[in-house]
Design a protein around this motif. Structure first.
Motif, PDB file in Angstrom:
ATOM      1  N   ARG A 117      -9.303   1.790  14.618  1.00 39.52           N
ATOM      2  CA  ARG A 117      -8.582   1.090  13.553  1.00 39.52           C
ATOM      3  C   ARG A 117      -9.140  -0.299  13.256  1.00 39.52           C
ATOM      4  O   ARG A 117      -9.237  -0.679  12.081  1.00 39.52           O
ATOM      5  CB  ARG A 117      -7.098   1.028  13.883  1.00 39.52           C
ATOM      6  N   PRO A 118      -9.491  -1.113  14.274  1.00 41.91           N
ATOM      7  CA  PRO A 118     -10.075  -2.417  13.956  1.00 41.91           C
ATOM      8  C   PRO A 118     -11.364  -2.312  13.132  1.00 41.91           C
ATOM      9  O   PRO A 118     -11.575  -3.098  12.197  1.00 41.91           O
ATOM     10  CB  PRO A 118     -10.342  -3.032  15.332  1.00 41.91           C
ATOM     11  N   ALA A 119     -12.216  -1.320  13.452  1.00 41.89           N
ATOM     12  CA  ALA A 119     -13.460  -1.152  12.698  1.00 41.89           C
ATOM     13  C   ALA A 119     -13.166  -0.730  11.259  1.00 41.89           C
ATOM     14  O   ALA A 119     -13.813  -1.193  10.314  1.00 41.89           O
ATOM     15  CB  ALA A 119     -14.361  -0.115  13.376  1.00 41.89           C
ATOM     16  N   LEU A 120     -12.184   0.141  11.084  1.00 44.04           N
ATOM     17  CA  LEU A 120     -11.809   0.558   9.743  1.00 44.04           C
ATOM     18  C   LEU A 120     -11.239  -0.615   8.944  1.00 44.04           C
ATOM     19  O   LEU A 120     -11.528  -0.752   7.738  1.00 44.04           O
ATOM     20  CB  LEU A 120     -10.767   1.688   9.807  1.00 44.04           C
ATOM     21  N   ALA A 121     -10.465  -1.469   9.599  1.00 45.21           N
ATOM     22  CA  ALA A 121      -9.907  -2.638   8.912  1.00 45.21           C
ATOM     23  C   ALA A 121     -11.025  -3.573   8.453  1.00 45.21           C
ATOM     24  O   ALA A 121     -10.972  -4.120   7.350  1.00 45.21           O
ATOM     25  CB  ALA A 121      -8.946  -3.383   9.847  1.00 45.21           C
TER      26      ALA A 121
ATOM     27  N   GLY B  36      -2.706   3.461   7.579  1.00 45.52           N
ATOM     28  CA  GLY B  36      -2.741   3.897   8.967  1.00 45.52           C
ATOM     29  C   GLY B  36      -2.564   5.385   9.149  1.00 45.52           C
ATOM     30  O   GLY B  36      -2.408   5.867  10.278  1.00 45.52           O
ATOM     31  N   GLU B  37      -2.608   6.140   8.035  1.00 45.90           N
ATOM     32  CA  GLU B  37      -2.454   7.599   8.093  1.00 45.90           C
ATOM     33  C   GLU B  37      -3.822   8.240   8.310  1.00 45.90           C
ATOM     34  O   GLU B  37      -4.412   8.838   7.413  1.00 45.90           O
ATOM     35  CB  GLU B  37      -1.812   8.109   6.793  1.00 45.90           C
ATOM     36  N   LEU B  38      -4.331   8.126   9.534  1.00 47.40           N
ATOM     37  CA  LEU B  38      -5.704   8.555   9.798  1.00 47.40           C
ATOM     38  C   LEU B  38      -5.864  10.073   9.759  1.00 47.40           C
ATOM     39  O   LEU B  38      -6.921  10.573   9.364  1.00 47.40           O
ATOM     40  CB  LEU B  38      -6.174   8.009  11.154  1.00 47.40           C
ATOM     41  N   ASP B  39      -4.850  10.820  10.149  1.00 43.48           N
ATOM     42  CA  ASP B  39      -4.955  12.283  10.081  1.00 43.48           C
ATOM     43  C   ASP B  39      -5.106  12.738   8.627  1.00 43.48           C
ATOM     44  O   ASP B  39      -5.932  13.612   8.323  1.00 43.48           O
ATOM     45  CB  ASP B  39      -3.729  12.948  10.707  1.00 43.48           C
ATOM     46  N   ALA B  40      -4.318  12.161   7.735  1.00 40.53           N
ATOM     47  CA  ALA B  40      -4.435  12.506   6.316  1.00 40.53           C
ATOM     48  C   ALA B  40      -5.801  12.101   5.776  1.00 40.53           C
ATOM     49  O   ALA B  40      -6.420  12.837   4.986  1.00 40.53           O
ATOM     50  CB  ALA B  40      -3.331  11.825   5.515  1.00 40.53           C
ATOM     51  N   ALA B  41      -6.293  10.942   6.208  1.00 39.88           N
ATOM     52  CA  ALA B  41      -7.616  10.484   5.767  1.00 39.88           C
ATOM     53  C   ALA B  41      -8.711  11.420   6.281  1.00 39.88           C
ATOM     54  O   ALA B  41      -9.666  11.728   5.552  1.00 39.88           O
ATOM     55  CB  ALA B  41      -7.862   9.060   6.258  1.00 39.88           C
TER      56      ALA B  41
ATOM     57  N   VAL C 245       0.835  -1.202   0.000  1.00 36.61           N
ATOM     58  CA  VAL C 245       0.000   0.000   0.000  1.00 36.61           C
ATOM     59  C   VAL C 245       0.870   1.252   0.000  1.00 36.61           C
ATOM     60  O   VAL C 245       0.581   2.231  -0.697  1.00 36.61           O
ATOM     61  CB  VAL C 245      -0.941   0.010   1.219  1.00 36.61           C
ATOM     62  N   GLU C 246       1.958   1.218   0.775  1.00 34.98           N
ATOM     63  CA  GLU C 246       2.831   2.384   0.864  1.00 34.98           C
ATOM     64  C   GLU C 246       3.457   2.709  -0.493  1.00 34.98           C
ATOM     65  O   GLU C 246       3.528   3.874  -0.892  1.00 34.98           O
ATOM     66  CB  GLU C 246       3.926   2.128   1.905  1.00 34.98           C
TER      67      GLU C 246
ATOM     68  N   ILE D  47      -6.151   5.377   4.885  1.00 37.71           N
ATOM     69  CA  ILE D  47      -6.637   4.539   5.990  1.00 37.71           C
ATOM     70  C   ILE D  47      -5.890   3.216   6.003  1.00 37.71           C
ATOM     71  O   ILE D  47      -5.475   2.726   7.060  1.00 37.71           O
ATOM     72  CB  ILE D  47      -8.155   4.311   5.871  1.00 37.71           C
ATOM     73  N   ALA D  48      -5.707   2.614   4.823  1.00 33.39           N
ATOM     74  CA  ALA D  48      -5.009   1.330   4.740  1.00 33.39           C
ATOM     75  C   ALA D  48      -3.572   1.444   5.229  1.00 33.39           C
ATOM     76  O   ALA D  48      -3.017   0.483   5.772  1.00 33.39           O
ATOM     77  CB  ALA D  48      -5.045   0.818   3.304  1.00 33.39           C
TER      78      ALA D  48
END
Length: 203
Positions: A194-198, A148-153, A119-120, A145-146
């Motif tokens: 994060r678990p819910a987003l995954a 883990g960059e939640l602030d950017a998302a 993903v990166e 999100i994938a």
């Protein structure tokens, strides 16, 4: 030799020499194991029975596709025909085609697929380089999100949420689709769950 037999010959050779590739259909070979990004090589037939196109592609499995007819892959690139070809096309009738195509896949497609399979690495691809698909912001949000960059998302979510709210008139299906994408991740994204987003991305 028919084109189906030629494709099988090419893909069987690649599987024999590259254990991490599997034939998924008559025209598609996929890199395994598949995690977040599906990486593969396609053969496209054309209206000319003697001519075809070869292409490597990357598809993030956590991003739903709307317009599947645009390409077999979100990011894709045609493999160039051999410089020695006078016709400047991949031709089934070319006696050197099988060897040339294997070389193009091994030297061009496979290194790019291996490099961009995470993903990166996928996120670093410049969209203007790989037409016709330029990732819409709502899809880039899912890529963040994938990773883990939640602030950017969240930044993308707020920008696109405002854009959708100020949209004049009745939204077309594409706009409704992306609005739904924002709504689906809204609660866990803002809560940092994060678990819910995954679960959403893998659902």
């Amino acid at each position: 030799m028919t084109n189906a037999r030629q494709v099988k010959l090419i893909y069987l050779y690649l599987m024999e020499h590259h254990q991490n590739y599997r034939i998924m259909s008559n025209l598609f070979i996929c890199k395994i194991p598949v995690h977040h990004i599906a990486c593969g090589v396609f053969i496209y037939r054309s209206s000319d029975l003697d001519c075809f196109w070869q292409q490597w592609s990357l598809t993030p499995l956590f991003v739903r596709r709307i317009f599947h007819d645009l390409a077999l892959g979100t990011i894709h690139e045609n493999l160039s025909w051999p410089e020695t070809s006078a016709d400047r096309f991949w031709l089934w009738s070319d006696p050197a085609m099988v060897a040339d195509l294997i070389e193009a896949i091994e030297t061009t497609a496979m290194p790019k697929l291996s490099f961009h399979e995470t993903v990166e690495a996928y996120a670093t691809l410049p969209p203007e380089t790989y037409e016709p698909m330029n990732e819409p912001p709502e899809d880039l949000m899912l890529v963040d999100i994938a990773m883990g960059e939640l602030d950017a998302a969240r930044n993308i979510w707020h920008e696109q949420n405002l854009w959708h709210r100020n949209l004049p008139g009745h939204p077309v299906p594409r706009e409704r689709w992306f609005r739904e994408q924002l709504d689906t991740v809204a609660e866990p994204l803002h809560a940092g769950d994060r678990p819910a987003l995954a679960r959403i991305l893998h659902g």
